[in-house]
Scaffold this motif. Structure first.
Motif, short mmCIF file in Angstrom:
data_model
loop_
_atom_site.label_atom_id
_atom_site.label_comp_id
_atom_site.label_asym_id
_atom_site.label_seq_id
_atom_site.Cartn_x
_atom_site.Cartn_y
_atom_site.Cartn_z
N PRO A 2 0.52 -0.79 -0.05
CA PRO A 2 0.08 -0.01 -0.23
C PRO A 2 0.86 0.93 0.21
CG PRO A 2 0.02 -1.30 1.83
CD PRO A 2 0.52 -1.25 0.88
N ILE A 3 -0.13 2.66 -0.28
CA ILE A 3 0.42 3.87 -0.17
C ILE A 3 0.21 4.73 0.85
CG2 ILE A 3 0.53 6.29 -1.84
CD1 ILE A 3 2.24 3.33 -3.05
N ALA A 4 0.92 4.56 1.87
CA ALA A 4 0.45 5.93 3.42
C ALA A 4 0.49 7.05 2.81
CB ALA A 4 1.58 5.71 4.13
N PHE A 5 -0.97 7.55 3.15
CA PHE A 5 -1.38 9.19 3.78
C PHE A 5 -1.08 9.46 4.78
CE2 PHE A 5 -2.56 7.81 -0.85
CZ PHE A 5 -2.99 8.76 -1.78
N ALA A 27 -5.21 3.41 -9.47
CA ALA A 27 -3.94 2.71 -10.92
C ALA A 27 -3.43 1.68 -9.65
CB ALA A 27 -2.24 3.77 -9.66
N GLY A 28 -4.23 0.74 -9.60
CA GLY A 28 -4.39 -0.75 -8.42
C GLY A 28 -3.81 -0.57 -7.34
N GLN A 29 -3.80 0.20 -6.48
CA GLN A 29 -2.40 0.53 -5.58
C GLN A 29 -3.83 0.98 -4.00
OE1 GLN A 29 0.76 3.60 -6.93
NE2 GLN A 29 1.88 1.85 -6.36
N THR A 30 -3.81 0.27 -3.68
CA THR A 30 -4.43 0.04 -1.90
C THR A 30 -3.63 1.47 -1.07
OG1 THR A 30 -3.89 -2.01 -2.13
CG2 THR A 30 -4.78 -0.61 0.61
N PRO A 31 -4.75 2.61 -0.85
CA PRO A 31 -3.73 3.89 -0.27
C PRO A 31 -4.32 4.01 1.10
CG PRO A 31 -6.13 3.99 -1.57
CD PRO A 31 -5.30 2.93 -1.80
N ARG A 32 -3.59 3.72 3.09
CA ARG A 32 -3.90 3.81 3.63
C ARG A 32 -3.71 4.78 4.30
NH1 ARG A 32 -3.53 -2.03 5.71
NH2 ARG A 32 -4.68 -0.63 7.26
N LEU A 33 -4.70 4.72 5.61
CA LEU A 33 -4.77 6.81 5.98
C LEU A 33 -4.11 5.96 7.51
CD1 LEU A 33 -5.12 9.71 6.24
CD2 LEU A 33 -8.26 9.15 6.97
N VAL A 34 -2.98 7.11 7.94
CA VAL A 34 -1.69 7.08 8.70
C VAL A 34 -2.11 8.62 9.25
CG1 VAL A 34 -0.10 6.64 9.90
CG2 VAL A 34 -1.03 5.55 7.67
N SER A 35 -2.49 8.59 10.78
CA SER A 35 -3.44 9.57 11.44
C SER A 35 -2.03 9.46 13.05
CB SER A 35 -4.28 9.87 11.38
OG SER A 35 -4.55 11.01 12.12
N THR A 36 -1.99 10.28 14.00
CA THR A 36 -1.43 10.35 15.67
C THR A 36 -2.25 9.98 15.81
OG1 THR A 36 -2.22 12.77 15.64
CG2 THR A 36 0.36 12.21 15.03
N ASP A 66 6.11 -1.44 5.41
CA ASP A 66 4.87 -1.99 4.49
C ASP A 66 4.72 -0.94 4.15
OD1 ASP A 66 4.85 -4.10 6.61
OD2 ASP A 66 3.70 -3.26 8.04
N PHE A 67 4.62 0.00 3.05
CA PHE A 67 4.57 0.37 2.15
C PHE A 67 6.06 0.88 1.13
CE2 PHE A 67 2.74 2.16 6.86
CZ PHE A 67 1.07 1.52 6.18
N ASP A 68 4.95 1.10 -0.11
CA ASP A 68 6.05 1.71 -1.02
C ASP A 68 6.01 2.92 -1.36
OD1 ASP A 68 5.91 -0.88 -2.62
OD2 ASP A 68 4.10 -0.93 -3.27
N GLY A 69 5.53 4.10 -0.79
CA GLY A 69 5.53 4.91 -0.58
C GLY A 69 4.61 6.09 0.11
N LEU A 70 4.62 7.38 0.41
CA LEU A 70 4.44 8.36 1.17
C LEU A 70 3.85 9.36 0.63
CD1 LEU A 70 3.00 9.49 4.10
CD2 LEU A 70 5.63 10.10 4.06
N VAL A 71 2.19 9.56 0.57
CA VAL A 71 1.99 10.63 0.38
C VAL A 71 1.72 11.76 1.03
CG1 VAL A 71 0.26 12.44 -1.08
CG2 VAL A 71 0.83 9.65 -1.54
N LEU A 72 1.99 13.08 1.24
CA LEU A 72 1.67 14.38 2.39
C LEU A 72 0.52 15.10 2.42
CD1 LEU A 72 5.54 14.67 3.77
CD2 LEU A 72 3.73 13.19 4.75
N PRO A 73 -0.60 15.15 2.37
CA PRO A 73 -1.42 16.04 1.67
C PRO A 73 -1.17 17.52 2.46
CG PRO A 73 -2.92 14.50 3.13
CD PRO A 73 -1.44 14.25 2.94
N ALA A 94 11.78 7.83 8.26
CA ALA A 94 11.81 6.81 7.78
C ALA A 94 12.02 6.73 6.72
CB ALA A 94 10.94 5.93 9.05
N PHE A 95 11.20 7.26 5.84
CA PHE A 95 10.06 6.63 4.55
C PHE A 95 11.67 7.32 3.68
CE2 PHE A 95 6.58 6.29 5.59
CZ PHE A 95 5.90 5.57 4.68
#
Length: 178
Positions: A2-5, A27-36, A66-73, A94-95
């Motif tokens: 997945p991709i971390a957001f 794109a066929g990938q799985t986003p996962r929402l990460v928060s504090t 566990d992630f292929d990449g990170l998105v920071l909105p 860490a990314f």
């Protein structure tokens, strides 16, 4: 994988979360929402309350491996709150240490400044972050999207919601080649 957001419990700019999220899904990938915090986050449309979104993992539960990449909105309040969390800052850093691609838009680049990962890199952001980026050792440019490969990973940055189409395309390219 997945991709971390990464988003704070309150204050993420909704379109800067949902538009890249949709692009990742298409794109066929799985986003996962990460928060504090667990539960939900509250998005905003600039200053107006937006929708709520369920958190998949907290930064304490999430592992970069566990992630292929990170998105920071962006959103002004989102990175301002996140950069006060040592765990969130460490998650971002860490990314870079793992050499994984990171995509950040608008005010989200404050997280990159806080994680001390902009030195020697060329980036774009909301214009008010120009001095922050410069003071952190980065080079700021006024471009729709900037892809920088000068560091250990690919870094995709963009200025604002109007740039989302170009941001999404560059972000997906970076994730596809990681």
């Amino acid at each position: 994988m997945p991709i971390a957001f990464l988003a704070a419990p309150e204050g993420v700019e909704q379109i800067e979360l949902t538009d890249p999220w949709t692009a990742v899904v298409r794109a066929g990938q799985t986003p996962r929402l990460v928060s504090t915090r667990p539960g939900e986050i509250r998005a905003f449309h600039h200053l107006d309350r937006g929708d709520s979104f369920p958190v998949d993992l907290t930064v304490d539960q999430a592992a970069v491996d566990d992630f292929d990449g990170l998105v920071l909105p962006g959103g002004v309040a989102n990175p301002d709150a996140l950069r006060l969390s040592p765990r969130a800052v460490g998650f971002v850093k860490a990314f870079f240490e793992a050499g994984k691609p990171v995509a950040a838009i608008c005010h989200a680049l404050w997280m990159l400044v806080e994680a001390d990962v902009v030195r020697g890199r060329t980036l774009t952001s909301w214009p008010s972050l120009r001095t922050d980026i410069h003071n952190a050792g980065g080079t700021w440019v006024d471009e729709q999207v900037k892809v920088c490969t000068a560091g250990p990973n690919t870094l995709v940055t963009s200025r604002k919601p109007d740039d989302l189409k170009a941001f999404d395309e560059a972000m997906l390219d970076a994730f596809a080649t990681s």
